[in-house]
Motif scaffolding. Structure first.
Motif, mmCIF file in Angstrom:
data_model
loop_
_atom_site.group_PDB
_atom_site.id
_atom_site.type_symbol
_atom_site.label_atom_id
_atom_site.label_comp_id
_atom_site.label_asym_id
_atom_site.label_seq_id
_atom_site.Cartn_x
_atom_site.Cartn_y
_atom_site.Cartn_z
ATOM 1 N N SER A 1 0.844 -1.193 0.000
ATOM 2 C CA SER A 1 0.000 0.000 0.000
ATOM 3 C C SER A 1 0.877 1.240 0.000
ATOM 4 O O SER A 1 1.840 1.324 0.768
ATOM 5 N N PRO A 2 0.558 2.245 -0.813
ATOM 6 C CA PRO A 2 1.370 3.466 -0.824
ATOM 7 C C PRO A 2 1.279 4.238 0.484
ATOM 8 O O PRO A 2 2.117 5.103 0.753
ATOM 9 N N TYR A 3 0.285 3.888 1.320
ATOM 10 C CA TYR A 3 0.090 4.610 2.576
ATOM 11 C C TYR A 3 0.862 3.972 3.729
ATOM 12 O O TYR A 3 0.883 4.508 4.832
ATOM 13 N N SER B 1 -9.673 4.551 -8.889
ATOM 14 C CA SER B 1 -10.702 4.716 -7.875
ATOM 15 C C SER B 1 -10.762 6.181 -7.451
ATOM 16 O O SER B 1 -9.743 6.876 -7.407
ATOM 17 N N ALA B 2 -11.963 6.642 -7.113
ATOM 18 C CA ALA B 2 -12.117 8.006 -6.602
ATOM 19 C C ALA B 2 -11.757 8.085 -5.120
ATOM 20 O O ALA B 2 -11.642 9.177 -4.566
ATOM 21 N N PHE B 3 -11.577 6.922 -4.477
ATOM 22 C CA PHE B 3 -11.280 6.863 -3.040
ATOM 23 C C PHE B 3 -10.101 5.911 -2.824
ATOM 24 O O PHE B 3 -10.266 4.807 -2.278
ATOM 25 N N TYR B 4 -8.926 6.344 -3.228
ATOM 26 C CA TYR B 4 -7.771 5.453 -3.308
ATOM 27 C C TYR B 4 -7.366 4.903 -1.944
ATOM 28 O O TYR B 4 -7.133 3.705 -1.783
ATOM 29 N N GLU B 5 -7.290 5.774 -0.930
ATOM 30 C CA GLU B 5 -6.856 5.312 0.389
ATOM 31 C C GLU B 5 -7.858 4.321 0.972
ATOM 32 O O GLU B 5 -7.477 3.330 1.604
ATOM 33 N N LYS B 6 -9.160 4.553 0.750
ATOM 34 C CA LYS B 6 -10.178 3.624 1.231
ATOM 35 C C LYS B 6 -10.069 2.269 0.526
ATOM 36 O O LYS B 6 -10.352 1.226 1.123
ATOM 37 N N SER C 1 -10.854 -7.402 2.072
ATOM 38 C CA SER C 1 -11.963 -7.534 1.139
ATOM 39 C C SER C 1 -11.734 -6.647 -0.078
ATOM 40 O O SER C 1 -10.729 -5.929 -0.164
ATOM 41 N N LEU C 2 -12.660 -6.694 -1.027
ATOM 42 C CA LEU C 2 -12.592 -5.868 -2.221
ATOM 43 C C LEU C 2 -13.376 -4.583 -2.004
ATOM 44 O O LEU C 2 -14.412 -4.587 -1.334
ATOM 45 N N PHE C 3 -12.892 -3.501 -2.595
ATOM 46 C CA PHE C 3 -13.541 -2.199 -2.447
ATOM 47 C C PHE C 3 -14.598 -2.034 -3.528
ATOM 48 O O PHE C 3 -14.449 -2.520 -4.655
ATOM 49 N N HIS C 4 -15.674 -1.307 -3.179
ATOM 50 C CA HIS C 4 -16.783 -1.157 -4.134
ATOM 51 C C HIS C 4 -16.411 -0.271 -5.321
ATOM 52 O O HIS C 4 -17.064 -0.325 -6.369
ATOM 53 N N ASP C 5 -15.366 0.560 -5.160
ATOM 54 C CA ASP C 5 -14.906 1.421 -6.258
ATOM 55 C C ASP C 5 -13.447 1.081 -6.552
ATOM 56 O O ASP C 5 -12.541 1.804 -6.156
ATOM 57 N N PRO C 6 -13.199 -0.023 -7.238
ATOM 58 C CA PRO C 6 -11.820 -0.482 -7.428
ATOM 59 C C PRO C 6 -11.084 0.290 -8.518
ATOM 60 O O PRO C 6 -11.697 0.831 -9.445
ATOM 61 N N THR C 7 -9.763 0.346 -8.389
ATOM 62 C CA THR C 7 -8.917 0.785 -9.493
ATOM 63 C C THR C 7 -8.797 -0.377 -10.465
ATOM 64 O O THR C 7 -8.469 -1.494 -10.056
#
Length: 409
Positions: free
Chosen positions: A198-200, A328-333, A343-349
């Motif tokens: 993760s970049p964070y 994704s519009a919400f990269y950190e999330k 889990s998988l995010f609802h707005d994936p890259t």
């Protein structure tokens, strides 16, 4: 001849077998699959061809030098071309950016697109190169198990310049120091995924990864990525390396703290050297069960993984190239979902690789072969059937918004 056994005919296993052969070993490679190449494989279905595994090719000299080791002209056995476009980037608000392979063009176009000072981007790229030059001789070209690696001039040089490596900051913080536009920060944050991090949370030293694409270049092998493993497999056969496919190694035999051989589903081998091309976790848990394992190492956090769909698309998209990313519009999330929620995010890259752009026979005329990938957590026993269904819906939804299409058709 001394004997060597290589466990696994993935690309690393084949390369190791070739180098051992050059050193005079009688080499046997044992592979559980019925084909060589490991993840670097391919399938064909209804006129579409898909590379299954790695889709980005940089540093081709690491392939061609294996042919040169045996005095062969690599161009007669393996061909590739450099890409003029590294990647196309897309955001849901309509912004698009094409990353040029020429550094000067990239800097000027990125400066204009993201409204960032030309000098900031140039400084960032220069620093990435310096990080690579300081660390590659240690981590890529030397053994970390030898004392002389730590006593070398390159190592001492790196220690004295530790400050520029950004090891105490995250990649995200490092990128924020150079840029103000969140989209350009996101573009450079994505390189953390190249090693499944993760970049964070990953250190800022990982900003050296863009150097592999921007300074070394991005390439496409003639015939697709699968040709890397196929050409090296043929070279290995020509040089007398034995491949035992569809055979699984079950145990590495150690007597008096010395490797003496291995037991497989079909044979018992006596050998002087064993190279395991399996990941470290299954190597210890499956092949070295009787040995004391490095529990601290094996307990480390797993990298992210990937979920990939292979889609035949019944039209062509001129705005897409070999490599394409829909952010994704919400990269950190997204990374929080992957690493913390598992889990998988609802707005994936979404990453889309289309080899028919460079190898037209990979898809029927007027169509394209899409390798569609999103970042995913490691396997902790999640309900993957459910997650795959949701992921497919979310991916199609994002592509529909960005390209203004109905992909389901």
């Amino acid at each position: 001849m001394p004997k060597a056994l290589v466990v696994g005919a993935g690309i690393g296993g084949i390369a190791s077998a070739l180098r051992l052969r050059k050193k005079g070993y009688d080499v046997t490679v044992v592979e559980a699959n019925e084909y060589p190449g490991g993840k670097l494989h391919a399938i064909e279905k209804e006129g579409f061809r898909f590379d299954l595994g790695p889709s980005l090719f940089t540093m081709p000299h690491l392939v061609t030098e294996l042919f040169e080791l045996f005095g062969k002209n690599s161009e007669e056995h393996f061909q590739y071309k450099q890409k003029e476009t590294i990647c196309n980037y897309f955001w849901e608000d309509g912004l698009r950016f094409t990353a040029a392979s020429k550094i000067d063009d990239f800097i000027s176009q990125a400066s204009k697109t993201f409204d960032e000072p030309h000098s900031n981007i140039s400084r960032y790229i220069d620093k990435n190169k310096k990080k690579y030059d300081l660390t590659a001789p240690i981590f890529l070209e030397k053994s970390l198990h030898k004392l002389d690696t730590y006593l070398s001039i390159q190592t001492l040089r790196s220690i004295f310049q530790m400050g520029i490596l950004d090891v105490n900051d995250t990649l995200n913080k490092t990128n924020k120091r150079f840029f103000t536009n969140p989209k350009l920060i996101q573009l450079f944050n994505r390189f953390a995924t190249y090693n499944g991090s993760s970049p964070y949370t990953t250190p800022g030293i990982m900003s050296m990864i863009p150097h592999l694409e921007m300074d070394f270049g991005t390439f496409f092998p003639k015939g697709g990525m699968h040709q890397i493993s196929l050409s090296l497999y043929k070279l290995a056969l020509d040089e007398g390396i034995m491949f035992n496919l569809n055979e699984k190694v079950q145990e590495i035999i150690i007597v008096d703290n010395q490797v003496t051989g291995a037991i497989s589903t079909k044979n018992t081998y006596k050998t002087d050297i064993i190279v395991s091309n399996m990941d470290i976790y299954p190597t210890y848990r499956s092949l070295l069960r009787k040995q004391k394992a490095p529990e601290k190492t094996l307990a480390q956090e797993r990298s992210s993984s990937a979920l990939i769909f292979y889609w035949g698309i019944n039209r062509e998209f001129p705005e897409l190239d070999l490599h394409n990313i829909f952010f994704s519009a919400f990269y950190e999330k997204e990374f929080n979902a992957i690493f913390n929620d598992k889990s998988l995010f609802h707005d994936p890259t979404v990453y889309i690789n289309i080899t028919s752009k460079d190898n037209p026979t990979d898809a029927p005329e007027g169509t394209e072969n899409w390798f569609v990938m999103i970042n995913a957590p490691g396997n902790y026993g999640q309900d993957w059937e459910m997650l795959k269904v949701k992921a497919r819906q979310n991916i199609i939804s994002k592509i529909n918004k960005v390209l203004n299409i109905d992909l389901d058709k």
